[in-house]
Motif scaffolding. Structure first.
Motif, PDB file in Angstrom:
ATOM      1  N   ARG A  61      11.802  13.636   0.930  1.00 43.92           N
ATOM      2  CA  ARG A  61      10.586  13.603   1.738  1.00 43.92           C
ATOM      3  C   ARG A  61       9.491  14.474   1.162  1.00 43.92           C
ATOM      4  NH1 ARG A  61       9.698  10.227   2.169  1.00 43.92           N
ATOM      5  NH2 ARG A  61       8.392  10.072   4.010  1.00 43.92           N
ATOM      6  N   TYR A  62       9.462  14.511  -0.172  1.00 42.87           N
ATOM      7  CA  TYR A  62       8.419  15.208  -0.914  1.00 42.87           C
ATOM      8  C   TYR A  62       8.426  14.631  -2.332  1.00 42.87           C
ATOM      9  CZ  TYR A  62      12.628  17.806  -2.285  1.00 42.87           C
ATOM     10  OH  TYR A  62      13.881  18.136  -2.712  1.00 42.87           O
ATOM     11  N   PRO A  63       7.364  14.792  -3.099  1.00 44.54           N
ATOM     12  CA  PRO A  63       7.330  14.254  -4.459  1.00 44.54           C
ATOM     13  C   PRO A  63       8.449  14.826  -5.314  1.00 44.54           C
ATOM     14  CG  PRO A  63       5.116  14.825  -3.728  1.00 44.54           C
ATOM     15  CD  PRO A  63       6.061  15.373  -2.693  1.00 44.54           C
TER      16      PRO A  63
ATOM     17  N   LYS B 158       0.863  -1.192   0.000  1.00 39.15           N
ATOM     18  CA  LYS B 158       0.000   0.000   0.000  1.00 39.15           C
ATOM     19  C   LYS B 158       0.892   1.233   0.000  1.00 39.15           C
ATOM     20  CE  LYS B 158      -2.453   0.660   3.723  1.00 39.15           C
ATOM     21  NZ  LYS B 158      -3.560   0.519   4.711  1.00 39.15           N
ATOM     22  N   VAL B 159       0.591   2.192  -0.865  1.00 39.02           N
ATOM     23  CA  VAL B 159       1.374   3.427  -0.979  1.00 39.02           C
ATOM     24  C   VAL B 159       0.482   4.612  -0.639  1.00 39.02           C
ATOM     25  CG1 VAL B 159       2.692   4.921  -2.527  1.00 39.02           C
ATOM     26  CG2 VAL B 159       2.861   2.426  -2.755  1.00 39.02           C
ATOM     27  N   SER B 160       0.929   5.433   0.299  1.00 39.67           N
ATOM     28  CA  SER B 160       0.208   6.653   0.661  1.00 39.67           C
ATOM     29  C   SER B 160       0.918   7.845   0.028  1.00 39.67           C
ATOM     30  CB  SER B 160       0.151   6.823   2.185  1.00 39.67           C
ATOM     31  OG  SER B 160      -0.364   8.098   2.528  1.00 39.67           O
ATOM     32  N   LEU B 161       0.277   8.472  -0.953  1.00 38.79           N
ATOM     33  CA  LEU B 161       0.878   9.637  -1.602  1.00 38.79           C
ATOM     34  C   LEU B 161       0.928  10.830  -0.662  1.00 38.79           C
ATOM     35  CD1 LEU B 161      -0.817   9.354  -5.118  1.00 38.79           C
ATOM     36  CD2 LEU B 161       1.477   8.607  -4.459  1.00 38.79           C
ATOM     37  N   SER B 162      -0.058  10.970   0.206  1.00 35.61           N
ATOM     38  CA  SER B 162      -0.088  12.111   1.123  1.00 35.61           C
ATOM     39  C   SER B 162       1.008  12.003   2.187  1.00 35.61           C
ATOM     40  CB  SER B 162      -1.454  12.217   1.785  1.00 35.61           C
ATOM     41  OG  SER B 162      -1.749  11.050   2.541  1.00 35.61           O
ATOM     42  N   LYS B 163       1.283  10.792   2.654  1.00 36.33           N
ATOM     43  CA  LYS B 163       2.307  10.601   3.678  1.00 36.33           C
ATOM     44  C   LYS B 163       3.689  10.368   3.080  1.00 36.33           C
ATOM     45  CE  LYS B 163      -0.739   8.611   7.202  1.00 36.33           C
ATOM     46  NZ  LYS B 163      -1.042   7.403   8.022  1.00 36.33           N
ATOM     47  N   GLN B 164       3.745  10.073   1.771  1.00 34.74           N
ATOM     48  CA  GLN B 164       5.003   9.699   1.128  1.00 34.74           C
ATOM     49  C   GLN B 164       5.640   8.522   1.867  1.00 34.74           C
ATOM     50  OE1 GLN B 164       6.625  11.539  -1.975  1.00 34.74           O
ATOM     51  NE2 GLN B 164       4.403  11.297  -1.945  1.00 34.74           N
ATOM     52  N   ARG B 165       4.814   7.503   2.114  1.00 39.89           N
ATOM     53  CA  ARG B 165       5.280   6.280   2.752  1.00 39.89           C
ATOM     54  C   ARG B 165       4.576   5.103   2.096  1.00 39.89           C
ATOM     55  NH1 ARG B 165       8.589   7.402   6.802  1.00 39.89           N
ATOM     56  NH2 ARG B 165       8.777   5.201   7.314  1.00 39.89           N
ATOM     57  N   ALA B 166       5.221   3.949   2.175  1.00 40.72           N
ATOM     58  CA  ALA B 166       4.623   2.718   1.659  1.00 40.72           C
ATOM     59  C   ALA B 166       4.646   1.671   2.759  1.00 40.72           C
ATOM     60  CB  ALA B 166       5.373   2.228   0.424  1.00 40.72           C
ATOM     61  N   PHE B 167       3.771   0.692   2.602  1.00 40.93           N
ATOM     62  CA  PHE B 167       3.578  -0.312   3.642  1.00 40.93           C
ATOM     63  C   PHE B 167       3.541  -1.694   3.003  1.00 40.93           C
ATOM     64  CE2 PHE B 167       1.300   3.616   4.298  1.00 40.93           C
ATOM     65  CZ  PHE B 167       1.777   4.051   5.526  1.00 40.93           C
ATOM     66  N   LEU B 168       4.493  -2.531   3.376  1.00 41.51           N
ATOM     67  CA  LEU B 168       4.432  -3.937   2.977  1.00 41.51           C
ATOM     68  C   LEU B 168       3.454  -4.615   3.914  1.00 41.51           C
ATOM     69  CD1 LEU B 168       5.470  -6.355   1.296  1.00 41.51           C
ATOM     70  CD2 LEU B 168       7.258  -6.655   3.038  1.00 41.51           C
TER      71      LEU B 168
END
Length: 217
Positions: A186-188, A83-93
């Protein structure tokens, strides 16, 4: 001596008090008036726990990675997704609905945004180079374009184009969007791809397969 007997009228309140004290000992005390951005904030959760990691002052901007060391070895291509969160700039396995790794990513800039969507990995290549973005050198080997786009930039006669490295590539779309190792700010800051840390992406790559889900939202 005969066994002592307790009156139920007094016993039940006593048991309730014991339960209350036990819950107070295990549940963190949080002052709702003090937020993470304010002086005096103290992380109330147990160090090492996922709750503690998310409650740190620099989350989600941190470069740190959290791993569930017990669940990660059990995670494989049969039960994993990302799962990738664009707002948080984090991903989750993920393993089912449980987070097993939380790591920083860097998505696309405003002019080349990462498209949200519910994707499946359609290609995996460990040593991949971009055929769209890279660098252009002249015939003498001098760098003449450090951010070249093969669709709009031309290679001078005798020169060459070198595609940007995209190791541990996991393709999401047919038009060049994927998840891979890259410079994580830590930003796009990417050309629409989802960049991940060099120490993290080989782990993610090893846990998924062609056909695994990647949800970008």
């Amino acid at each position: 001596m005969p066994p002592m007997k307790f009156n139920k009228i007094y016993l039940y309140p006593l048991l309730g008090l014991v339960a209350f004290l036990a819950s107070c000992a295990t549940e963190p005390t949080v002052d709702p008036t003090v937020t993470k951005t304010e002086e005096g904030y103290v992380n109330p959760y147990e160090p090492g726990s996922y709750e503690h990691f998310k409650a740190e002052k620099n989350y989600p901007k941190t470069y740190n990675v959290w791993k569930n060391v017990q669940k990660l070895p059990e995670t494989n291509s049969s039960n994993s997704w990302v799962k990738v969160s664009l707002s948080k700039q984090r991903a989750f396995l993920m393993n089912g609905e449980e987070v097993v790794m939380d790591y920083p990513v860097c998505s696309g800039i405003a002019s080349r945004p990462t498209p949200p969507g519910d994707y499946k990995i359609i290609e995996k290549i460990i040593d991949k180079r971009s055929n769209l973005y890279g660098k252009i050198y002249d015939a003498e080997g001098n760098l003449v374009n450090s951010d070249a786009d093969t669709r709009t930039d031309t290679v001078p006669e005798g020169g060459k184009y070198v595609g940007a490295p995209m190791k541990y590539w996991m393709r999401l779309t047919n038009d060049g969007v994927g998840h891979h190792i890259g410079n994580v700010r830590r930003y796009p800051a990417s050309h629409a791809c989802i960049r991940g840390p060099s120490a993290t992406m080989p782990i993610v790559y090893s846990k998924v397969k062609v056909g695994s889900r990647i949800l970008v939202e």
